[in-house]
Scaffold this motif. Structure first.
Motif, short mmCIF file in Angstrom:
data_model
loop_
_atom_site.label_atom_id
_atom_site.label_comp_id
_atom_site.label_asym_id
_atom_site.label_seq_id
_atom_site.Cartn_x
_atom_site.Cartn_y
_atom_site.Cartn_z
N SER A 1 24.68 -46.42 -15.43
CA SER A 1 25.57 -47.34 -16.15
C SER A 1 24.82 -48.28 -17.08
O SER A 1 25.34 -49.33 -17.45
CB SER A 1 26.39 -48.16 -15.14
N LEU A 2 23.61 -47.92 -17.47
CA LEU A 2 22.77 -48.82 -18.25
C LEU A 2 23.28 -49.01 -19.68
O LEU A 2 23.70 -48.05 -20.34
CB LEU A 2 21.33 -48.31 -18.28
N GLU A 3 23.20 -50.25 -20.14
CA GLU A 3 23.58 -50.61 -21.50
C GLU A 3 22.48 -51.45 -22.14
O GLU A 3 21.54 -51.89 -21.48
CB GLU A 3 24.90 -51.40 -21.50
N VAL A 4 22.61 -51.69 -23.45
CA VAL A 4 21.73 -52.60 -24.18
C VAL A 4 22.60 -53.67 -24.83
O VAL A 4 23.81 -53.49 -25.00
CB VAL A 4 20.89 -51.87 -25.23
N ALA A 5 21.98 -54.78 -25.21
CA ALA A 5 22.73 -55.88 -25.82
C ALA A 5 21.87 -56.60 -26.84
O ALA A 5 20.63 -56.61 -26.74
CB ALA A 5 23.22 -56.86 -24.76
N ILE A 6 22.52 -57.20 -27.83
CA ILE A 6 21.87 -58.02 -28.85
C ILE A 6 22.53 -59.39 -28.82
O ILE A 6 23.74 -59.50 -29.06
CB ILE A 6 22.00 -57.39 -30.25
N LEU A 7 21.76 -60.42 -28.49
CA LEU A 7 22.24 -61.80 -28.43
C LEU A 7 21.64 -62.55 -29.61
O LEU A 7 20.45 -62.41 -29.89
CB LEU A 7 21.83 -62.47 -27.12
N SER A 8 22.44 -63.37 -30.29
CA SER A 8 21.96 -63.96 -31.54
C SER A 8 22.50 -65.37 -31.74
O SER A 8 23.64 -65.67 -31.41
CB SER A 8 22.39 -63.07 -32.72
N ARG A 9 21.65 -66.24 -32.28
CA ARG A 9 22.11 -67.54 -32.76
C ARG A 9 22.70 -67.41 -34.16
O ARG A 9 23.40 -68.30 -34.64
CB ARG A 9 20.94 -68.53 -32.79
N VAL A 10 22.38 -66.29 -34.82
CA VAL A 10 22.87 -66.01 -36.16
C VAL A 10 24.19 -65.23 -36.04
O VAL A 10 24.30 -64.34 -35.19
CB VAL A 10 21.84 -65.16 -36.93
N PRO A 11 25.18 -65.52 -36.83
CA PRO A 11 26.42 -64.75 -36.76
C PRO A 11 26.19 -63.25 -36.94
O PRO A 11 25.37 -62.82 -37.75
CB PRO A 11 27.26 -65.32 -37.90
N ILE A 12 26.92 -62.45 -36.16
CA ILE A 12 26.90 -61.00 -36.28
C ILE A 12 28.07 -60.59 -37.16
O ILE A 12 29.22 -60.90 -36.86
CB ILE A 12 26.99 -60.33 -34.90
N GLU A 13 27.79 -59.90 -38.26
CA GLU A 13 28.84 -59.51 -39.19
C GLU A 13 29.56 -58.23 -38.79
O GLU A 13 30.74 -58.05 -39.09
CB GLU A 13 28.26 -59.35 -40.60
N SER A 14 28.84 -57.33 -38.12
CA SER A 14 29.47 -56.10 -37.61
C SER A 14 28.60 -55.53 -36.51
O SER A 14 27.39 -55.78 -36.46
CB SER A 14 29.65 -55.07 -38.74
N ALA A 15 29.22 -54.78 -35.62
CA ALA A 15 28.51 -54.12 -34.52
C ALA A 15 28.92 -52.65 -34.52
O ALA A 15 30.08 -52.31 -34.79
CB ALA A 15 28.85 -54.77 -33.18
N ALA A 16 27.96 -51.77 -34.22
CA ALA A 16 28.24 -50.34 -34.20
C ALA A 16 27.31 -49.69 -33.19
O ALA A 16 26.25 -50.23 -32.86
CB ALA A 16 28.05 -49.73 -35.58
N GLU A 17 27.72 -48.50 -32.71
CA GLU A 17 26.84 -47.77 -31.80
C GLU A 17 26.97 -46.28 -32.04
O GLU A 17 28.01 -45.78 -32.50
CB GLU A 17 27.16 -48.08 -30.34
N TRP A 18 25.87 -45.58 -31.76
CA TRP A 18 25.86 -44.12 -31.70
C TRP A 18 25.78 -43.76 -30.23
O TRP A 18 24.80 -44.08 -29.56
CB TRP A 18 24.66 -43.58 -32.47
N ASP A 19 26.82 -43.13 -29.73
CA ASP A 19 26.97 -42.90 -28.30
C ASP A 19 26.88 -41.41 -28.02
O ASP A 19 27.69 -40.63 -28.52
CB ASP A 19 28.33 -43.46 -27.85
N LEU A 20 25.90 -41.00 -27.22
CA LEU A 20 25.71 -39.59 -26.88
C LEU A 20 26.23 -39.23 -25.50
O LEU A 20 25.99 -38.13 -25.02
CB LEU A 20 24.21 -39.25 -26.97
N THR A 21 26.93 -40.14 -24.84
CA THR A 21 27.42 -39.88 -23.49
C THR A 21 28.94 -39.73 -23.51
O THR A 21 29.58 -39.90 -24.54
CB THR A 21 27.06 -41.03 -22.55
#
Length: 365
Positions: free
Chosen positions: A100-120
């Motif tokens: 069930s492992l995931e990754v994350a990006i935490l930021s003090r800067v605003p995130i304009e968009s998020a996307a992922e390439w998912d192979l599962t």
């Protein structure tokens, strides 16, 4: 497309809200080993880590399994924005944290968009669930990358966050090799890492063509090219070593290894640089020959604004509760400025050559 007149006020507002960004941006990647931990423990680890290394603007985490962990870590570290992958089924379905492992990006800067390439998931191209984000108004996309993923396709993929600064951050956690060399199993693991790299490189080409700079950060589970024999430097050479040995490798002098994953990323653009190539081992429980398996790679117009990377010292078999040490990098503006001895960082030489030129270009102060 937004006009220059709308971008300039936004940039000034961003710097006003985040004064540290006026002098660059500090990024840290860390395998927090949170698979078996409640949100409170993950948050404590992040708080303790930042207390040691100093303020971080963008934190890339690996081995988280729940949105609650990411929310708690963001609150503990003062990150107003975050994005989290949705590669794997939750633990209530898998009953195994490593599934069930995931990754994350935490930021003090605003995130304009998020996307992922998912192979599962249920389909070869992914399970159809886009990444999760702290900001309801941020576009959240499921990507399709036109490459041959092979059979079987590797697990996970990559998470991508476009920051308001013009940087695009990729978070990765590649297939583990467990330190084995030149076995049939590890050659298969290397193939899966190469698929990960090829998919990310294909996506990054479009990002770079749009004029953005790219940062790839995470647990690559392989050392830098040139540090150990099995790590390849030429994706055009398809090495096939003898089982159980590293004999029979190819390339000039027979020194080119069979795992070309990082070399594939370095080929995405002539500006691409692996900042972590010279670091010592980042996996704490075992000292792998060849140094770090956690890395930061940069490419694009701001690639030369980064001055290497560093990792904090460790004593014992854990760093702030994790079996990995983090890797930290930052914009050249920080490294051109006088050293702040209050921050825990290695002594570094004055910038020369390419770095000195970048200091002059980006503001030597």
């Amino acid at each position: 497309m937004r006009s220059l007149l709308t971008l300039i006020p936004a940039a000034w507002l961003l710097l006003a809200l985040n004064p540290a960004l006026a002098d660059g941006l500090r990024l840290m990647t860390w395998n927090v080993e949170g698979g078996k931990q409640p949100p409170r423990v993950v948050a404590e680890r992040v708080a303790q880590a930042l207390a040691e290394v100093g303020a971080i603007d963008v934190l890339v985490l690996q081995e988280v399994v729940a949105e609650e962990q990411v929310r708690a870590a963001a609150e503990a570290g003062g990150f107003a924005h975050w994005a989290m992958s949705d590669f794997s089924p939750p633990m209530r379905i898998t009953d195994a944290w490593w599934k069930s492992l995931e990754v994350a990006i935490l930021s003090r800067v605003p995130i304009e968009s998020a996307a992922e390439w998912d192979l599962t998931g249920r389909k070869p191209t992914g399970d159809g669930y886009p990444p999760r984000s702290s900001d309801a108004g941020v576009p959240s996309l499921e990507l399709r990358v036109d490459i041959d993923t092979g059979d079987p396709a590797p697990s996970r993929g990559f998470l991508r966050a476009d920051l308001a600064t013009g940087l695009t951050v990729y978070a990765v956690h590649w297939k583990s090799s467990r330190g084995e060399n030149c076995t049939a199993d590890d050659r298969e693991n290397a193939r899966r890492r190469e698929v990960h790299a090829a998919g990310l490189a294909a996506d990054a080409v479009g990002v770079l063509e749009a004029g953005r700079s790219v940062i790839v950060a995470g647990d690559f589970n392989i050392q830098a090219p040139g540090r150990v024999l099995r790590v390849g430097t030429d994706p055009g050479e398809d090495c096939a070593p003898t089982d159980g040995t590293c004999e029979g490798l190819c390339g000039a002098g027979g020194l080119d290894g069979y795992d070309d994953s990082i070399a594939i990323l370095l080929g995405v653009d002539d500006t691409a640089r692996l900042l972590s190539g010279d670091l010592d081992s980042t996996y704490v429980l075992r000292h792998f020959p060849g140094g770090a398996i956690d890395h930061i790679l940069v490419a694009g117009p701001d690639a030369d604004a980064f001055f290497g990377s560093w990792t904090p010292p460790v004593h014992g078999q854990r760093w702030q509760g994790s079996d990995h040490r983090p890797v930290i990098a930052q914009y050249m503006q920080h490294w051109c400025a006088p050293i702040d001895e209050g921050l825990i960082r290695p002594q570094r030489p004055a910038p020369t050559g390419r770095q000195a030129a970048a200091c002059d270009r980006h503001g030597n102060r």
